[in-house]
Design an enzyme around this catalytic site. Sequence first.
Site, mmCIF file in Angstrom:
data_model
loop_
_atom_site.group_PDB
_atom_site.id
_atom_site.type_symbol
_atom_site.label_atom_id
_atom_site.label_comp_id
_atom_site.label_asym_id
_atom_site.label_seq_id
_atom_site.Cartn_x
_atom_site.Cartn_y
_atom_site.Cartn_z
ATOM 1 N N LYS A 38 0.862 -1.189 0.000
ATOM 2 C CA LYS A 38 0.000 0.000 0.000
ATOM 3 C C LYS A 38 0.896 1.235 0.000
ATOM 4 O O LYS A 38 1.723 1.420 0.908
ATOM 5 C CB LYS A 38 -0.873 -0.028 1.250
ATOM 6 C CG LYS A 38 -2.230 0.583 1.082
ATOM 7 C CD LYS A 38 -3.044 0.286 2.328
ATOM 8 C CE LYS A 38 -4.372 0.962 2.305
ATOM 9 N NZ LYS A 38 -5.042 0.858 3.590
HETATM 10 C C1 E4P Z 1 -8.357 2.022 3.400
HETATM 11 O O1 E4P Z 1 -7.589 1.188 2.988
HETATM 12 C C2 E4P Z 1 -8.288 2.646 4.727
HETATM 13 O O2 E4P Z 1 -7.645 1.765 5.608
HETATM 14 C C3 E4P Z 1 -9.629 2.911 5.332
HETATM 15 O O3 E4P Z 1 -10.679 2.478 4.533
HETATM 16 C C4 E4P Z 1 -9.798 4.243 5.964
HETATM 17 O O4 E4P Z 1 -11.071 4.289 6.524
HETATM 18 P P1 E4P Z 1 -11.498 5.401 7.601
HETATM 19 O O5 E4P Z 1 -11.655 6.696 6.880
HETATM 20 O O6 E4P Z 1 -12.800 4.892 8.152
HETATM 21 O O7 E4P Z 1 -10.390 5.446 8.628
#
Ligand code: E4P
Length: 221
Positions: free
Chosen positions: A87
Amino acid sequence: MKFFIDTANLDQIREAQDLGVLDGVTTNPSLMAKEGISGESNVIQHYLDICEIVDGPVSAEVISTDFEGMVQEGEKLAALHPNIVVKVPMIKDGVKALRYFSQKGIKTNCTLVFSAGQALLAAKAGANYVSPFIGRLDDISTNGLELIGQIRHIYDNYAFQTEILAASVRHTMHLIQCAELGADVMTGPLHTITGLLKHPLTDIGLEQFLADHKKASQVKV
Ligand code: E4P
């Protein structure tokens, strides 16, 4: 549509896996911290534990923000397990790293995407997944779902292979609307998946069926 769970909590990952509809996992440094996972060896072990539970893509995020650091970290993470997806944040060096990983055959998920232009860049750089954060856009009075539609349209125009991974999904309606808009994947907390089960008419109907069955089996013929 693929369902990923957005957590580093092993019990929740197991619960989603047991349901039989889980396709993968996304994590981020905040989610790891929430589970109290810190230190390189613990973090690595945690990713391996997740890969043991789920047979599908597991996103592991780099912490570096410079090209060399991301490459070093990403190569290490990718070597842990064939299901690891590196990522990478949507920043200038991140775009360069996406291109580098793509040429090396290392799978990537471009994270922290908030605009169609960023999604276009990620696809051009060869990202396997792009993660538009719809909930965080909604949080600042901007329609996150509109972005999903915009990216779908752009990717379809040019047959980009990058999968749209709707992230920051907060509730079941987000999930359903992402499915309507053609997102390839959604990632959200466990309740966004289990919430799909719920309907009062299902509960009332089942109760009635069971009561009628019991009554009929008590009737003497
Ligand atoms: C995506 O990969 C992120 O980990 C995640 O969806 C962020 O979500 P949030 O805005 O609820 O923290």
